[in-house]
Write an enzyme that holds these catalytic residues in place. Structure first.
Site, mmCIF file in Angstrom:
data_model
loop_
_atom_site.group_PDB
_atom_site.id
_atom_site.type_symbol
_atom_site.label_atom_id
_atom_site.label_comp_id
_atom_site.label_asym_id
_atom_site.label_seq_id
_atom_site.Cartn_x
_atom_site.Cartn_y
_atom_site.Cartn_z
ATOM 1 N N TYR A 69 44.533 32.814 16.322
ATOM 2 C CA TYR A 69 43.207 33.327 15.952
ATOM 3 C C TYR A 69 42.780 32.908 14.545
ATOM 4 O O TYR A 69 41.683 33.265 14.108
ATOM 5 C CB TYR A 69 43.176 34.850 16.103
ATOM 6 N N HIS A 86 47.436 37.174 41.516
ATOM 7 C CA HIS A 86 46.605 37.442 40.345
ATOM 8 C C HIS A 86 45.612 36.297 40.157
ATOM 9 O O HIS A 86 45.995 35.130 40.067
ATOM 10 C CB HIS A 86 47.479 37.586 39.102
ATOM 11 N N ALA A 87 44.316 36.619 40.116
ATOM 12 C CA ALA A 87 43.281 35.587 40.014
ATOM 13 C C ALA A 87 43.463 34.760 38.746
ATOM 14 O O ALA A 87 43.661 35.306 37.659
ATOM 15 C CB ALA A 87 41.897 36.234 40.027
ATOM 16 N N HIS A 146 33.896 35.333 36.589
ATOM 17 C CA HIS A 146 34.794 35.266 35.425
ATOM 18 C C HIS A 146 35.666 34.016 35.486
ATOM 19 O O HIS A 146 35.749 33.249 34.515
ATOM 20 C CB HIS A 146 35.675 36.519 35.381
ATOM 21 N N GLU A 147 36.324 33.808 36.616
ATOM 22 C CA GLU A 147 37.224 32.657 36.739
ATOM 23 C C GLU A 147 36.448 31.340 36.694
ATOM 24 O O GLU A 147 36.905 30.354 36.110
ATOM 25 C CB GLU A 147 38.040 32.753 38.031
ATOM 26 N N HIS A 177 35.898 30.073 33.249
ATOM 27 C CA HIS A 177 36.981 29.238 32.713
ATOM 28 C C HIS A 177 36.783 27.779 33.129
ATOM 29 O O HIS A 177 36.936 26.860 32.312
ATOM 30 C CB HIS A 177 38.334 29.725 33.241
ATOM 31 N N GLU A 182 38.001 33.858 27.776
ATOM 32 C CA GLU A 182 37.850 34.975 28.704
ATOM 33 C C GLU A 182 36.414 35.493 28.750
ATOM 34 O O GLU A 182 35.980 36.057 29.756
ATOM 35 C CB GLU A 182 38.794 36.118 28.311
ATOM 36 N N HIS A 224 50.438 40.435 33.153
ATOM 37 C CA HIS A 224 50.445 39.679 31.902
ATOM 38 C C HIS A 224 51.692 39.958 31.065
ATOM 39 O O HIS A 224 52.111 39.110 30.271
ATOM 40 C CB HIS A 224 49.188 40.002 31.098
ATOM 41 N N ARG A 256 43.477 38.814 23.847
ATOM 42 C CA ARG A 256 42.336 37.952 24.168
ATOM 43 C C ARG A 256 41.281 38.709 24.969
ATOM 44 O O ARG A 256 40.080 38.455 24.822
ATOM 45 C CB ARG A 256 42.804 36.730 24.957
ATOM 46 N N TYR A 257 41.731 39.631 25.828
ATOM 47 C CA TYR A 257 40.777 40.366 26.660
ATOM 48 C C TYR A 257 40.016 41.407 25.843
ATOM 49 O O TYR A 257 38.831 41.651 26.084
ATOM 50 C CB TYR A 257 41.499 41.018 27.841
#
Length: 599
Positions: free
Chosen positions: A224, A352-353, A382-383, A386, A410, A512, A521-522
């Site tokens: 970060y 898991h997506a 969401h995916e 990415h 994300e 995770h 990150r989320y």
């Protein structure tokens, strides 16, 4: 005498000029060598990524022994190649030379390759490390709970997390049945991998120290590019905490009315298994109980999707159309050929997506066990966000082919989903027949957003707070599970439905954690996505502060090329600039703040 002095001065000027020219030539030569090295290094890293990612995809989409063996062999090859690249890096004295480079872009790329990573471990320990993560992920991906129930007209007794357990937690209201399912999932996952996880922590810390970090937590935070990232996110959470506490108090009262004061106290924590979600990270599963004005039409379009014959493919196509409408890059032919949209029959896989960049031209994919419901429709956006990021920065050197920071990656799809979930957008695509434009309907919609976004914030914050404390030694094997629940109580106001012990490892019931994926990150994403959304709404002229008809929560950026182009201009940067510069380019603000979320 004067002539001699003049001659001396001229000689000194000449010598200085020559020395300056020599220094400039040396600097220029170093820069050229640096560029040549980075071309070579990017090519080597790209080949490593292609082979490794394909092997990982093959295993995670079909959990067989042969695929696991092939993946482990590929990981061993990649590790040896990484060691070879590091030896070359050191032999050419780049650790000493790169900081003197004049070009800031060269220095940035060299900074990215100046750490060896996990390959700093001995071959034996690296094999052990990767094997532990693979074992824990496999345990999670293949876990089943024995409980017979009728789902979609069929009796099912061996329940996977997705879709069976996830569906059941949302529809089941019996306190004891929910307790049984909640405990059984943790017995099948976290409890099984507890000892492996402790060894994983030791090896992660060893990797960190070999790369000049104090521990695994500092190593994770380094991406970060902040002097004190832990303090940064702590300040964000403190700003958001009062909003969460109000929502928590409201939900607790509603749940107490449902289950009684013997189950839920007036001022205590909420039992985690009553929230409609396996981890209590979202409360949308009990939205019907928490909706302030239940007589208003529901804005959950799951029933409409099923009545209209939606399939996973149609859901993906609808999402792709939304991206195209923003003048963003549509999904490539290889995406449609390789993406897994549904759980294959008779195949074990990690459900898991996830979105995948195969590091091979435009080979981008999603792996997801899609269920036909509104929640999964949002997850697809969401995916696909990415994938869009992958598409936009693929022209960058491989070292820059990632998000400005992990939270940005994300946030992309989620910021677009804030448009997709608006009632007026759902009406536009034919999933809502009527939109009520009154205060009660607005409050219901804002509650729906809060049950997903605000509820998630403490969970998104505490998971890595917990793991950072494990890496630093503040949490040990003696209080591993106890401290997990202390943090759940402190930040979420949640408690387990039954007594837990140090034989359990309830954090390991989350993907995770066992897959070694940093989670902060989320939390960052759930804040910054609202800043992204506002920036796009300003471009699409769908937002005007103080104008109720153009309030931020009603903004739908669909079909706005201006909004899409503004987003794309940031995405194209990848990690080529520090994230504050990328954020400023898009939003006009260099800092992540909570003001837009609260608005």
């Amino acid at each position: 005498m004067m002539e001699r002095a003049t001659a001396v001065v001229l000689l000194l000027v000449f010598l200085c000029h020559c020395m300056g020219a020599t220094i400039e030539r040396d600097a220029s030569s170093l820069e050229e060598k640096a560029r040549e090295y980075l071309v070579y290094r990017n090519a080597q890293e790209k080949q490593l990524a292609q082979d490794s990612n394909l092997a990982s995809w093959n295993y995670e989409s079909n959990l067989t022994d042969s695929n696991r063996e092939a993946m482990m062999k590929e990981q061993e090859k990649a590790a040896e190649k990484s060691r070879e690249l590091w030896r070359e890096f050191v032999a050419e004295k780049w650790p000493e030379k790169w900081r003197s480079l004049q070009d800031p872009d060269l220095r940035r790329q060299f900074n990215f390759v100046s750490k060896q990573g996990a390959s700093a471990l001995t071959p034996e320990k690296l094999t052990e490390y990767e094997g532990i993560v693979t074992d824990m992920t496999t345990t999670y991906g293949t876990a089943k709970v024995h409980h017979c129930v009728e789902l979609d007209g069929e009796e099912v007794c061996e329940l996977s997390l997705d879709p069976e357990l996830s569906q059941l937690l949302e529809r089941e209201k019996d306190y004891d049945t929910l307790t049984k399912l909640w405990v059984a999932w943790r017995n099948a996952t976290g409890k099984v991998v507890r000892q492996q996880y402790l060894r994983y922590v030791e090896l992660t810390n060893e990797v960190a120290k070999l790369n000049d970090f104090e521990d695994g937590g500092e190593m994770w935070r380094e991406t970060y590019e902040s002097e004190d990232f832990a303090a940064d996110v702590a300040a964000l959470w403190e700003d958001l905490r009062p909003l969460y506490l109000q929502l928590h108090a409201y939900a607790r009262r509603k749940l107490r009315e449902q289950y009684g004061e013997d189950k839920i106290s007036k001022k205590g924590p909420i039992p985690a298994h009553l929230t409609g979600n396996m981890w209590a990270q979202s409360w949308t599963g009990i939205e019907s109980l928490l909706t302030p004005y239940p007589n208003k039409p529901s804005i959950d379009v799951t029933d409409a999707m099923k009545k209209q014959g939606y399939t996973p493919l149609k859901m993906f196509q609808l999402s792709n159309d939304f991206f195209k409408g923003l003048n963003l890059t549509e999904m490539s032919p290889s995406f449609w050929e390789n993406t897994i949209m549904e759980r294959p029959k008779n195949t074990e896989l990690v459900c898991h997506a996830s979105a995948w960049d195969m590091a091979s031209h435009r080979d981008f994919r999603i792996k997801m066990c899609t269920d036909v419901n509104m929640g999964d429709l949002i997850t697809i956006h969401h995916e696909m966000g990415h994938i869009e990021y992958y598409e936009q920065y693929r022209h960058q050197p491989l070292l820059y082919q990632t998000g400005a920071n992990p939270g940005f990656h994300e946030a992309v799809g989620d910021s677009l989903a804030l448009s997709v979930m608006t009632p007026k957008h759902l009406k536009k695509v034919g999933l809502l027949h009527k939109v009520d434009n009154d205060a009660h309907a607005d409050i219901n919609f804002l509650m729906k957003i809060a049950l997903s976004k605000v509820v998630f914030l403490p969970f998104g914050y505490l998971i890595d707070m917990y793991r950072w404390d494990i890496f630093s030694g503040k949490i040990t094997s003696d209080n591993l599970n106890c401290e997990w629940w202390n943090k759940r109580f402190e930040f979420q106001g949640i408690k387990p439905p039954v007594k837990r012990s140090e034989e359990d490892f309830d954090a390991g019931a989350k993907y995770h954690v066992v897959a070694s994926v940093p989670y902060i990150r989320y939390f960052v994403s759930y804040v910054v996505q609202f800043q992204f959304h506002k920036a796009m709404c300003e471009k699409s002229k769908q937002y005007a502060r103080g104008n109720h008809k153009q309030a931020l929560h009603n903004c739908d950026n669909d079909q706005s090329a201006d909004a899409g182009n503004a987003l794309a201009s940031m995405l194209k940067m990848g990690a080529s600039k520090p994230w504050p510069e990328a954020l400023e380019k898009f939003t006009g603000n260099k800092t992540i703040n909570v003001d837009v979320l609260r608005e």
